[in-house]
Design a protein around this motif. Structure first.
Motif, PDB file in Angstrom:
ATOM      1  N   ALA A  16      19.224   2.090 -14.847  1.00 64.40           N
ATOM      2  CA  ALA A  16      19.620   1.280 -13.839  1.00 64.40           C
ATOM      3  C   ALA A  16      18.288   0.169 -13.298  1.00 64.40           C
ATOM      4  N   GLY A  17      17.075   0.891 -13.462  1.00 64.54           N
ATOM      5  CA  GLY A  17      16.009   0.183 -13.142  1.00 64.54           C
ATOM      6  C   GLY A  17      15.636  -0.756 -14.468  1.00 64.54           C
ATOM      7  N   ALA A  18      15.675  -0.359 -15.906  1.00 64.98           N
ATOM      8  CA  ALA A  18      15.563  -1.237 -16.889  1.00 64.98           C
ATOM      9  C   ALA A  18      16.558  -2.434 -16.878  1.00 64.98           C
ATOM     10  N   HIS A  19      17.874  -2.038 -16.651  1.00 60.35           N
ATOM     11  CA  HIS A  19      18.640  -2.955 -16.398  1.00 60.35           C
ATOM     12  C   HIS A  19      18.481  -4.052 -15.315  1.00 60.35           C
ATOM     13  N   PHE A  20      18.317  -3.578 -14.010  1.00 55.94           N
ATOM     14  CA  PHE A  20      17.812  -4.604 -13.126  1.00 55.94           C
ATOM     15  C   PHE A  20      16.840  -5.423 -13.277  1.00 55.94           C
ATOM     16  N   LEU A  21      15.762  -4.766 -13.973  1.00 55.54           N
ATOM     17  CA  LEU A  21      14.625  -5.845 -14.301  1.00 55.54           C
ATOM     18  C   LEU A  21      15.076  -6.849 -15.310  1.00 55.54           C
ATOM     19  N   ALA A  22      15.670  -6.459 -16.199  1.00 52.48           N
ATOM     20  CA  ALA A  22      16.403  -7.532 -17.212  1.00 52.48           C
ATOM     21  C   ALA A  22      17.124  -8.762 -16.442  1.00 52.48           C
ATOM     22  N   LEU A  23      17.916  -8.101 -15.385  1.00 48.82           N
ATOM     23  CA  LEU A  23      18.648  -9.328 -14.568  1.00 48.82           C
ATOM     24  C   LEU A  23      17.844 -10.092 -13.792  1.00 48.82           C
ATOM     25  N   LEU A  24      16.561  -9.502 -13.574  1.00 53.04           N
ATOM     26  CA  LEU A  24      15.659 -10.549 -12.882  1.00 53.04           C
ATOM     27  C   LEU A  24      15.033 -11.669 -13.539  1.00 53.04           C
ATOM     28  N   SER A  25      14.996 -11.371 -14.918  1.00 55.06           N
ATOM     29  CA  SER A  25      14.541 -12.452 -15.752  1.00 55.06           C
ATOM     30  C   SER A  25      15.488 -13.586 -15.900  1.00 55.06           C
ATOM     31  N   ALA A  53      29.807 -11.430 -17.207  1.00 57.01           N
ATOM     32  CA  ALA A  53      29.774  -9.957 -17.174  1.00 57.01           C
ATOM     33  C   ALA A  53      30.803  -9.521 -18.274  1.00 57.01           C
ATOM     34  N   LEU A  54      31.568 -10.255 -18.481  1.00 59.83           N
ATOM     35  CA  LEU A  54      32.749  -9.912 -19.671  1.00 59.83           C
ATOM     36  C   LEU A  54      31.826 -10.036 -21.096  1.00 59.83           C
ATOM     37  N   GLY A  55      30.910 -11.222 -21.336  1.00 60.52           N
ATOM     38  CA  GLY A  55      30.395 -11.443 -22.425  1.00 60.52           C
ATOM     39  C   GLY A  55      29.231 -10.032 -22.470  1.00 60.52           C
ATOM     40  N   ASN A  56      28.447  -9.691 -21.489  1.00 58.44           N
ATOM     41  CA  ASN A  56      27.784  -8.220 -21.468  1.00 58.44           C
ATOM     42  C   ASN A  56      28.523  -7.310 -21.794  1.00 58.44           C
ATOM     43  N   GLY A  57      29.793  -6.969 -21.204  1.00 57.05           N
ATOM     44  CA  GLY A  57      30.556  -6.096 -21.604  1.00 57.05           C
ATOM     45  C   GLY A  57      31.131  -5.970 -22.944  1.00 57.05           C
ATOM     46  N   SER A 130      28.190 -18.062 -22.997  1.00 59.62           N
ATOM     47  CA  SER A 130      26.612 -18.136 -22.850  1.00 59.62           C
ATOM     48  C   SER A 130      26.046 -16.716 -22.816  1.00 59.62           C
ATOM     49  N   ALA A 131      26.764 -15.634 -22.480  1.00 58.54           N
ATOM     50  CA  ALA A 131      26.284 -14.182 -22.737  1.00 58.54           C
ATOM     51  C   ALA A 131      26.613 -13.676 -23.955  1.00 58.54           C
ATOM     52  N   VAL A 132      27.670 -13.867 -24.485  1.00 62.22           N
ATOM     53  CA  VAL A 132      28.136 -13.273 -25.735  1.00 62.22           C
ATOM     54  C   VAL A 132      27.441 -13.682 -27.078  1.00 62.22           C
ATOM     55  N   LEU A 133      26.764 -15.098 -26.850  1.00 59.29           N
ATOM     56  CA  LEU A 133      25.837 -15.631 -27.880  1.00 59.29           C
ATOM     57  C   LEU A 133      24.586 -15.607 -27.496  1.00 59.29           C
ATOM     58  N   ASN A 134      24.042 -14.755 -26.849  1.00 62.76           N
ATOM     59  CA  ASN A 134      22.682 -14.567 -26.500  1.00 62.76           C
ATOM     60  C   ASN A 134      22.189 -13.511 -27.155  1.00 62.76           C
ATOM     61  N   PRO A 135      21.420 -13.662 -28.171  1.00 65.24           N
ATOM     62  CA  PRO A 135      21.036 -12.386 -29.050  1.00 65.24           C
ATOM     63  C   PRO A 135      20.037 -11.356 -28.288  1.00 65.24           C
ATOM     64  N   ALA A 163      30.039   1.102 -17.008  1.00 62.28           N
ATOM     65  CA  ALA A 163      30.670   0.512 -15.874  1.00 62.28           C
ATOM     66  C   ALA A 163      29.911  -0.120 -14.894  1.00 62.28           C
ATOM     67  N   TRP A 164      28.545   0.663 -14.657  1.00 62.50           N
ATOM     68  CA  TRP A 164      27.683   0.330 -13.519  1.00 62.50           C
ATOM     69  C   TRP A 164      26.880  -0.836 -13.973  1.00 62.50           C
ATOM     70  N   MET A 165      26.454  -0.991 -15.140  1.00 62.28           N
ATOM     71  CA  MET A 165      25.795  -2.523 -15.627  1.00 62.28           C
ATOM     72  C   MET A 165      26.909  -3.501 -15.589  1.00 62.28           C
ATOM     73  N   PHE A 166      28.036  -3.361 -16.177  1.00 63.86           N
ATOM     74  CA  PHE A 166      29.059  -4.582 -15.861  1.00 63.86           C
ATOM     75  C   PHE A 166      29.126  -5.118 -14.376  1.00 63.86           C
ATOM     76  N   ALA A 167      29.291  -4.009 -13.575  1.00 66.79           N
ATOM     77  CA  ALA A 167      29.556  -4.386 -12.135  1.00 66.79           C
ATOM     78  C   ALA A 167      28.136  -5.030 -11.546  1.00 66.79           C
ATOM     79  N   MET A 168      26.940  -4.648 -12.011  1.00 64.32           N
ATOM     80  CA  MET A 168      25.740  -5.172 -11.511  1.00 64.32           C
ATOM     81  C   MET A 168      25.506  -6.284 -12.187  1.00 64.32           C
ATOM     82  N   VAL A 169      25.927  -6.802 -13.265  1.00 66.49           N
ATOM     83  CA  VAL A 169      25.785  -8.327 -13.791  1.00 66.49           C
ATOM     84  C   VAL A 169      26.578  -9.087 -13.118  1.00 66.49           C
ATOM     85  N   PHE A 170      27.985  -8.793 -12.812  1.00 68.13           N
ATOM     86  CA  PHE A 170      28.895  -9.638 -12.120  1.00 68.13           C
ATOM     87  C   PHE A 170      28.442  -9.506 -10.520  1.00 68.13           C
TER      88      PHE A 170
END
Length: 218
Positions: A16-25, A53-57, A130-135, A163-170
């Motif tokens: 959760a911490g690594a994912h949230f830090l990525a969201l902050l960027s 969120a779907l692209g991340n999913g 935008s999300a699915v074409l982001n390497p 599921a947690w990461m999908f919900a957090m992105v959205f």
């Protein structure tokens, strides 16, 4: 207090911490959400958020399935990088070449029902692409879930993390959309709407250029 990585809470805190830090960027997704919220309102912006969120999913699902190690497949990764570069450049060009007046939400009254559906679908597609074409998304989830695979994390737990990461992105993107709709932000935007769109276009071009440089120098 330190938590061992193989403990339930320790592992969740790491993920959760690594994912949230990525969201902050801030990245292209962030600027798309901000622009959509200010120009079209939170309703339309929520479509961009869902698309992101779907692209991340997609990458989350591939990573859980063990298929997202795209770094080991140079051909696939190169195609993803160049496709993302071209898409971001196209989005930037659309904003830089926009003409006429950009109206704030509600200026023209309620839209037709059919037009609203079409506009929502267009915003959804914009966020998804935008999300699915982001390497960087592919690499992030591949790396994160490879760590989980190395610790032999059970599949149900990995699905829960996904599921947690999908919900957090959205949820995070919707929060950003609501935040930029503050009256002070709206008033500032209304005075310089075209300048903000130009700046967003330049930023997207800058990100596209960075992706192109990385793709040309693997």
């Amino acid at each position: 207090m330190d938590f061992p990585l193989d403990s339930g809470f320790g592992q969740f805190a790491m993920v959760a911490g690594a994912h949230f830090l990525a969201l902050l960027s801030p990245g292209p997704d962030f600027f798309l959400v901000v622009r959509s919220a200010l120009v079209h309102g939170v309703g339309r912006a929520s479509a961009v958020c869902l698309g992101i969120a779907l692209g991340n999913g997609v990458f989350i699902g591939l990573a859980i399935a063990g298929l997202a190690a795209t770094r080991t497949s140079q051909g696939v990764f190169a195609v993803l990088q160049w496709a993302g570069c071209l898409y971001l450049a196209w989005l930037g060009w659309r904003l830089l070449s926009a003409r006429g007046e950009t109206r704030m939400p509600g200026a023209d009254g309620p839209q037709a029902h059919g037009a609203g559906h079409a506009a929502y679908a267009a915003q959804l597609a914009t966020g998804f692409l935008s999300a699915v074409l982001n390497p960087k998304n592919a690499l992030f989830y591949a790396s994160l879930f490879s760590v989980l695979a190395g610790t032999r994390t059970p599949l149900p737990v990995q699905l829960g993390y996904g599921a947690w990461m999908f919900a957090m992105v959205f949820g995070w993107d919707v929060l950003v959309a609501w935040g930029v709709r503050h009256p002070l932000v709206r008033a500032c935007f209304a005075r310089s709407v075209r300048g903000v769109e130009r700046a967003t276009g330049v930023i997207l071009w800058g990100i596209a250029l960075a992706v192109a440089v990385n793709a040309a120098n693997p």
